[in-house]
Design a protein around this motif. Structure first.
Motif, short mmCIF file in Angstrom:
data_model
loop_
_atom_site.label_atom_id
_atom_site.label_comp_id
_atom_site.label_asym_id
_atom_site.label_seq_id
_atom_site.Cartn_x
_atom_site.Cartn_y
_atom_site.Cartn_z
N VAL A 38 44.69 32.00 46.67
CA VAL A 38 44.11 31.05 45.72
C VAL A 38 44.70 29.67 46.00
O VAL A 38 45.90 29.47 45.82
CB VAL A 38 44.43 31.44 44.28
N PHE A 40 45.00 26.07 45.02
CA PHE A 40 44.81 24.94 44.11
C PHE A 40 45.06 23.61 44.81
O PHE A 40 44.90 22.56 44.21
CB PHE A 40 45.73 25.07 42.89
N ASP A 112 48.96 36.53 42.69
CA ASP A 112 48.08 35.36 42.82
C ASP A 112 48.50 34.24 41.87
O ASP A 112 48.24 33.08 42.13
CB ASP A 112 46.60 35.74 42.62
N THR A 113 49.19 34.60 40.79
CA THR A 113 49.66 33.53 39.91
C THR A 113 50.68 32.65 40.63
O THR A 113 50.69 31.44 40.46
CB THR A 113 50.29 34.11 38.64
N ILE A 116 48.76 30.28 42.85
CA ILE A 116 48.20 29.19 42.06
C ILE A 116 49.28 28.15 41.77
O ILE A 116 49.09 26.95 41.95
CB ILE A 116 47.60 29.72 40.74
N VAL A 251 33.50 30.77 41.75
CA VAL A 251 33.51 31.93 40.88
C VAL A 251 32.10 32.31 40.45
O VAL A 251 31.74 33.49 40.43
CB VAL A 251 34.42 31.68 39.66
N ASP A 314 37.77 43.55 45.09
CA ASP A 314 39.08 43.59 44.45
C ASP A 314 39.94 42.44 44.95
O ASP A 314 40.84 42.63 45.73
CB ASP A 314 39.76 44.92 44.76
N ALA A 316 41.27 40.03 42.84
CA ALA A 316 42.15 39.44 41.82
C ALA A 316 43.59 39.84 42.03
O ALA A 316 43.89 40.81 42.68
CB ALA A 316 41.71 39.87 40.44
N LEU B 99 48.17 33.93 33.18
CA LEU B 99 48.31 32.51 33.54
C LEU B 99 47.07 31.75 33.08
O LEU B 99 46.01 31.92 33.65
CB LEU B 99 48.50 32.37 35.05
N ARG B 150 37.47 38.47 29.60
CA ARG B 150 36.61 39.47 30.22
C ARG B 150 37.11 39.81 31.61
O ARG B 150 36.79 40.85 32.14
CB ARG B 150 35.19 38.93 30.29
N ARG B 151 37.84 38.90 32.23
CA ARG B 151 38.34 39.16 33.57
C ARG B 151 39.82 38.83 33.64
O ARG B 151 40.34 38.08 32.83
CB ARG B 151 37.58 38.33 34.60
N GLY B 152 40.48 39.39 34.67
CA GLY B 152 41.92 39.17 34.79
C GLY B 152 42.26 38.26 35.96
O GLY B 152 41.39 37.76 36.66
N GLY B 153 43.54 38.05 36.17
CA GLY B 153 44.06 37.34 37.35
C GLY B 153 43.48 35.96 37.53
O GLY B 153 43.40 35.17 36.59
N ILE B 154 43.04 35.67 38.74
CA ILE B 154 42.56 34.33 39.04
C ILE B 154 41.30 34.00 38.25
O ILE B 154 41.10 32.87 37.84
CB ILE B 154 42.30 34.14 40.55
N TYR B 155 40.47 35.02 37.97
CA TYR B 155 39.26 34.74 37.20
C TYR B 155 39.61 34.23 35.81
O TYR B 155 38.99 33.33 35.28
CB TYR B 155 38.40 36.00 37.09
N ALA B 157 42.34 32.65 35.01
CA ALA B 157 42.84 31.27 35.16
C ALA B 157 41.68 30.29 35.29
O ALA B 157 41.67 29.24 34.65
CB ALA B 157 43.78 31.16 36.35
N SER B 398 46.83 42.34 37.28
CA SER B 398 45.91 41.23 37.07
C SER B 398 44.45 41.63 37.22
O SER B 398 43.58 41.01 36.65
CB SER B 398 46.22 40.09 38.03
N ASP B 399 44.17 42.68 37.99
CA ASP B 399 42.76 43.00 38.11
C ASP B 399 42.35 44.11 37.15
O ASP B 399 41.20 44.50 37.11
CB ASP B 399 42.43 43.41 39.55
#
Lengths: 316, 404
Positions: A38, A40, A112-113, A116, A251, A314, A316, B99, B150-155, B157, B398-399
């Motif tokens: 990810v 940023f 992934d946090t 970011i 997205v 998958d 995320a 996050l 509704r979604r986790g992780g990067i989504y 954010a 996260s997912d």
């Protein structure tokens, strides 16, 4: 103006605005899809591209910041837009390679946090270094002389440069799409996306295709920064401003899907252009244009959480 | 094991001094878990109150120290306000593992709601403004959390980012004529209870160098209450579930917990703190502006909570202090370069010291107790048990939120 002319104008303006989102989103999306990284700092590559391009193609007038204090007030090579674009693509491509090798790679195995956060920090560093050295004043960018006319359609007042942006985007995205879909390089990258362990077991070294994917994504962002310049003066914060719509495009298009990014960028761009140009009675809808793209994005995601053309990957 | 240790103690964001004596006690409390104002909680609140009381003196008045750090009293109030915001944020990110990049919306909304009340309703009682700001923060966080989770992780954010920007552009553009757009609203905040001017000094205490103003006193009391509430929540069975979700969301789901609901509640709770702090910020500034909604403000609070230390209540205040110190005091020496330095510091902390400043203090404390006390398994657990162990599982969790 007739209705047809209005619609053409909305379509062209929308496609042009969408083109900028697409250029950014395709890069973000292939990096996210294949490397699951990810970024940023993608907006930072955009703004670096804008400044490098301005420097090469035309000239920077620096009236504040460290460079001005050091006596450099008029910088620039004045080599024209075409040269500028090639140089930007190369420079930002190399920056992308360095970024992958020395920063991103250390974060592939981290959450992934963390990715970011570290790229967000880097984006701030880039933005503030630009501000410190060049000042925060906006730099006007001229349209290239060969594209300074306007579109020869009666009743439609749109500069030719916008058409060129659409064409350049179509060309670049087409090349990237072909590269990913129809070459051995693309095959390896796509296979790596699905099961990188298996690909490695087959004896293919993935680090090189991956680093190139990163470079390509970066180069697209850099070119986006250059071509968008003539439409809105550039300043150091432009990178953080454009990052959010770019990510939203990724997205709602579906992560990893180039076609999805194109579709999403087009929808967002046309929504924005339509709101800017619509008037109900005496009330102009222009202030709603930015709200509109996020509202559209929210609606699409509530209906299809995986994005327009995304599969439930998958990532995320 | 270090994770068990982590679960029990990181809610106990006890100040560095003297926690060791109580750590056995704390462990016991965690297993038996008797609610009520136990010794440990009373100690935390007492130490917080003491720190709030001494902070302006140490920062701005004390003979040698404040000459070196060049602090001034006005900044202490601001640090506490941002500290509340960052602490509330950390409830979500540090303790639940989510996050969000949309918290500027709640901070901005709390501040703007207070501003609109003053501007258009003539409602001028500071305490009412704070309550309204909190309520607005809660309601907005409920709505955005409901949609984003509704979604986790990067989504997650990106969704919080998108909704936050949507609100920013609404406040800035279409609502501009009401909210003051680019200029914001300039306000005259009323007196406390209608009689005490907020910026006046507190009799006896101010001349002695403590408590620079009534506003600081109010904010300080709110800090103590906020810490108490956050500590209470985190050390209740309810708060333990937040941590369980951070550690392993799927496992929490499998034991039969409605993970989604707990995540929403964590989001709403942190939104409440954000709205609350936002209203205080409006009172502090005498102004409310649309720019408080911009996503980079969310980034600021992320930076503060991470600099201070993820998953530590007090770290948030340290992080806010470092950030505001750099932007207000260091800025006078190095100019805009402070922002570059902050960015570098942030990247280094994310990369190499995920425990942040508070984690560093803890590690140091454990090192010292190890040298003095000699032995025990605790130091070994805590030096690495700071944050890396705690943060890594955020990946696997996260997912998992996609299912809802």
């Amino acid at each position: 103006m007739s209705l047809v002319a209005d619609l053409i104008s909305i379509l062209l303006n929308g496609l042009q605005q969408g083109a900028i989102y697409i250029l950014l989103a395709v890069g973000l999306s292939i990096i996210l899809g294949t490397l699951e990284f990810v970024n940023f700092a993608h907006g930072a590559l955009y703004i670096i591209g804008a400044y490098v391009g301005l420097y090469v193609a035309q000239g920077l007038v620096v009236s504040e910041g460290y460079l001005a204090e050091a006596g450099f007030s008029d910088l620039g090579l004045g080599m024209g837009f075409i040269v500028g674009m090639i140089v930007v693509a190369l420079v930002v491509f190399v920056l992308g390679l360095l970024f992958e090798r020395f920063i991103a790679r250390a974060f592939y195995d981290r959450p992934d946090t963390d990715q970011i956060l570290v790229t967000f920090g880097l984006a701030i560093i880039v933005q503030e270094i630009l501000r410190v050295s060049l000042g925060s004043t906006s730099q006007p960018v001229n349209q290239p002389t060969w594209a300074s006319g306007s579109v020869p359609i009666p009743g439609v007042a749109i500069s030719e440069w916008r058409i060129y942006i659409i064409l350049i985007t179509a060309l670049l995205v087409g090349i990237v799409y072909a590269l990913v879909e129809y070459t051995d390089f693309g095959l390896v990258v796509r296979a790596g996306t699905m099961d990188d362990e298996m690909v490695r077991l087959l004896g293919i070294k993935l680090s090189r295709p991956y680093i190139i994917v990163f470079g390509i994504g970066a180069a697209l962002a850099g070119v986006a920064g250059l071509v968008a310049g003539p439409l809105s003066p550039i300043n150091p914060t432009a990178g953080t401003d454009i990052l959010v719509p770019a990510f939203v495009t990724v997205v709602i298009g579906g992560v990893g899907s180039i076609r999805g990014a194109v579709a999403a960028g087009t929808i967002l761009g046309i929504t924005q252009a339509a709101l800017i140009q619509t008037q109900i009675g005496t009330y102009n809808l222009a202030p709603w244009s930015q709200v509109g793209i996020y509202a559209i994005a929210a609606i699409i995601l509530l209906v299809r959480p995986e994005g327009l053309l995304g599969e439930e990957v998958d990532t995320a | 094991m270090s994770e068990d240790y982590e679960l029990r103690t990181d809610g106990g964001a006890a100040p560095a001094t003297g926690e060791d004596a109580a750590s056995a006690n704390e462990t016991e409390q965690a297993t038996s878990r008797v609610p009520g104002l136990g010794g440990d909680e009373g100690r935390i609140i007492g130490l917080t109150a003491l720190a709030v009381l001494l902070f302006p003196f140490l920062f701005a008045e004390a003979p040698v120290i404040s000459d070196i750090i060049q602090g001034y009293a006005g900044l202490t109030t601001l640090i506490l306000i941002w500290g509340i915001f960052a602490m509330g944020y950390d409830l979500l990110h540090g303790f639940t593992g989510l996050l969000s990049f949309g918290h500027a919306a709640f901070w901005g909304a709390g501040g703007m709601a207070a501003g609109l009340l003053v501007e258009y309703a003539g409602m001028n009682l500071p305490l009412v403004l704070v309550v309204v700001g909190t309520i607005v923060g809660v309601l907005l966080a409920w709505l955005i959390g409901f949609l984003s989770l509704r979604r986790g992780g990067i989504y997650f954010a990106i969704l919080t980012l998108a909704f936050g920007q949507m609100i920013y552009f609404t406040i800035f553009g279409p609502a501009g004529p009401i909210t003051g757009g680019e200029d914001g609203l300039l306000l005259t905040i009323g007196d406390l209870f209608g009689v005490i001017p907020l910026n006046a000094g507190v009799p006896v205490l101010t001349p002695l160098g403590f408590i620079p103003s009534w506003l600081y006193l109010i904010v300080g009391i709110f800090v103590v209450i906020s810490v108490a509430v956050a500590y209470r929540v985190l050390n209740s069975p309810y708060g333990l579930i937040f941590k369980a979700i951070r550690e392993n969301e799927q496992r929490a789901e499998f034991v039969g917990l409605n993970v989604w609901r707990y995540k929403l509640m964590a989001f709403v709770l942190s939104g409440a703190f954000a709205g609350f702090a936002g209203a205080l910020h409006t009172i502090y500034n005498g102004a409310a502006s649309a720019s408080a909604f911009y996503w980079i403000v969310s980034g600021d609070v992320v930076i503060m909570s991470i600099l201070g230390g993820v998953g530590t209540l007090f770290g948030a205040f340290l992080g806010a202090g470092v950030y505001l110190y750099m932007s207000n005091i260091l800025e006078t020496f190095v100019g805009t370069l402070w922002h570059v330095m902050l960015g570098l510091l942030f990247v280094v902390v994310v990369w190499l010291f995920p425990g942040g400043i508070w984690g560093g203090i803890r590690a140091l404390r454990d090192l010292i107790t190890d040298l003095i006390g000699g032995g025990g398994s605790e130091p070994e657990a805590a030096t690495d048990g700071g944050e890396p162990g705690a943060r890594a599982p955020a990946d696997s969790s996260s997912d998992g939120g996609d299912g809802q």
